[in-house]
Structures are given as C-alpha cells and as structure tokens.
Design an enzyme around this catalytic site. Sequence first.
Site, short mmCIF file in Angstrom:
data_model
loop_
_atom_site.label_atom_id
_atom_site.label_comp_id
_atom_site.label_asym_id
_atom_site.label_seq_id
_atom_site.Cartn_x
_atom_site.Cartn_y
_atom_site.Cartn_z
N GLU A 1 -7.11 5.02 7.49
CA GLU A 1 -6.86 6.43 7.16
C GLU A 1 -8.07 7.03 6.46
OE1 GLU A 1 -3.12 5.66 5.27
OE2 GLU A 1 -2.28 5.21 7.24
N ASN B 1 0.86 -1.18 0.00
CA ASN B 1 0.00 0.00 0.00
C ASN B 1 0.90 1.23 0.00
OD1 ASN B 1 -1.82 2.03 0.48
ND2 ASN B 1 -2.36 1.35 2.57
N TRP B 2 1.00 1.87 -1.16
CA TRP B 2 1.92 3.00 -1.29
C TRP B 2 1.33 4.33 -0.82
CZ3 TRP B 2 4.34 1.67 -6.78
CH2 TRP B 2 5.23 0.61 -6.61
N LYS B 3 0.06 4.30 -0.44
CA LYS B 3 -0.60 5.51 0.09
C LYS B 3 -0.34 6.70 -0.84
CE LYS B 3 -0.29 3.42 4.59
NZ LYS B 3 -0.35 3.54 6.03
N GLY C 1 2.32 2.34 10.86
CA GLY C 1 3.40 3.32 10.80
C GLY C 1 4.22 3.45 12.07
N HIS D 1 -9.77 1.45 4.56
CA HIS D 1 -8.51 1.63 5.30
C HIS D 1 -8.75 2.61 6.45
CE1 HIS D 1 -4.42 2.77 6.28
NE2 HIS D 1 -4.05 1.63 5.71
N GLY E 1 2.69 -1.05 4.34
CA GLY E 1 2.76 0.36 3.95
C GLY E 1 4.21 0.81 3.81
N GLY E 2 4.73 1.47 4.84
CA GLY E 2 6.05 2.09 4.81
C GLY E 2 7.16 1.21 4.26
N GLU F 1 -5.80 -4.69 10.69
CA GLU F 1 -4.78 -3.65 10.87
C GLU F 1 -5.09 -2.86 12.14
OE1 GLU F 1 -2.65 -2.53 6.97
OE2 GLU F 1 -4.40 -1.28 7.14
N SER G 1 2.99 -2.09 10.40
CA SER G 1 4.43 -2.17 10.71
C SER G 1 5.06 -3.52 10.37
CB SER G 1 4.66 -1.82 12.19
OG SER G 1 4.34 -0.47 12.40
P1 PGA Z 1 2.54 0.38 7.71
O1 PGA Z 1 1.10 0.64 7.03
O2 PGA Z 1 3.07 -0.90 7.13
O3 PGA Z 1 3.36 1.58 7.31
O4 PGA Z 1 2.32 0.28 9.18
C1 PGA Z 1 0.21 -0.41 6.79
C2 PGA Z 1 -1.08 0.12 6.22
O5 PGA Z 1 -1.49 1.23 6.57
O6 PGA Z 1 -1.72 -0.55 5.41
#
Ligand code: PGA
Length: 253
Positions: free
Chosen positions: A95, A8-10, A172, A93, A234-235, A166, A213
């Site tokens: 966010e 997930n590159w956001k 993050g 998600h 994500g990150g 999640e 994470s």
């Molecule tokens: P993260 O994000 O790996 O940076 O914790 C995961 C996500 O939001 O899907």
Amino acid sequence: MSPLFIANWKMELSIAESCSTAEEIERGVGQTAFRGDVVLCPSFPMLASVAPMLSQVLLGAQDCGWQERGAFTGVVSALTLKELGCRFVIVGHSERRRFCSESDALIAQKVRSALAAGLIPILCVGESWDERQAGHRDRVLFEQVEHALEGLLFEERAQRVCIAYEPVWVIGRGTAVEPSDIHHAREVILACLKEHYALDTIARAFSILYGGSVNADNIGSIISESGMEGVLVGGASLKAHNVLSMLRALTNE
Ligand code: PGA
C-alpha cells in the site's frame, strides 16, 4: 520453531479501539498455548497509548523514516519508534509502494534506518496480478528482495530482518493463495538470499513470512504446509477474538 504472528492494523482502528483490542489480545494470549511472538502494529498516534498495555505482546510500527533525524516534515524516524517501545517496523508494504510511490531505493534506506535504530524491519515483497499473469512473479520477488538488501552486511549478530511475501492481489481479498504457491515464493526468496549470504547468516538473521488474506481457517495449513515462519495479518487481526482464534488454530486448540 514457534511462528511469528504480526497484526497490521493499517488505518482501520481509532485510538480507543486500538487500546481495547490490544488490551484484550494481551489478556488472551496467555490463555492460549501459543508460544511464538505476537506483534501488534497500530498506526503512529496509537503507539504511545498501546505500548504500556503490552507485556507479553510486542509492539511494531507500520512504516518509518529513511533518515535518523532532520527536516523531514511528517516523517517518523525509526529511532523515535524505538523510543516508543517498538521492536518491529513494517517497511515497503504494497500500500505504501502503491499510494505513496515508495521506490525500492527508498525502501532499502528504510531497512537500514530500522536496523540502525535496533528495530527488526518486516520487509514486504510481492507481485501484482499483472506481473503474475505475465509470468514475472519470481523475478519481481527476487529483485524486490535484492534491491532492499543491497550491500547490507549483518555486522551485529543481533540484527534481523523479516521478509513477508504478500501477493498484492491477494491482500484484503478473503482467500489466500495455496500453501504450495507460498512455499514456491519462499524458495525464490531463499534463492536470492543464498546469492548474497552464507547459510548460517540466513538461518540467524532472516525469517520469511506470508501475508494476504490470512484467517483462522487457513492459518494452520499456511504455516504447516508452506514452510513459512510466520504471518502478517491485516483484516482478520482487527478483532481480538479473531486474533486469539488464529493463535489457537496454530496450536491446534
Ligand atoms: P489482509 O492484509 O490480511 O487484510 O489481506 C495483509 C496485509 O496487507 O498486510
């Protein structure tokens, strides 16, 4: 079964960065022993540029509209995503729940819209820190899954849904929750599914994943100890070499 790896590159990468990262991952995947599906989810404007670069790696989007077509300014329909070459779409998600005030009812519509377009929704669920501290984690998970799938019948055999646990407070953060904790969340999600679907439907139509994470150090134990069928990253997925390290960690290379 080979795990599913979803990046997930956001809103983190430019068009040029998305293309070069996708190209490097596509090239590198074949040199690893990983045989599961790798899915890249760039943001909307990058989908058309990234799509032609992929053959082994699959394409996904980060969100979709809740209707097929119509006067919905700024919204991208699941049908358009399908046309662009997407196979998956992230829905609900945390966010988007938080910053765009997405409700369970809207998320339920998006799940249907994705399925109707022939996409596999990746439904994200998870508790906030306050909900966890108050002892409400299981209830929150159960209800988020139940609301998002309410009344959903898997009439077409090809239809599938991924559910990604999640924990919101872990996204993050740099440290994932313990595999035993993730395993517990999986059991709660399965308990909810068992209330509504037959076991063969669950086995055929659902995959349960973990996100929050995930990195090259913890991905191996998360997959081997939690029972989860894949990860949403994500990150740690923003750099091709990190993605390839995670895939290698999954095959003990
Ligand atoms: P993260 O994000 O790996 O940076 O914790 C995961 C996500 O939001 O899907």
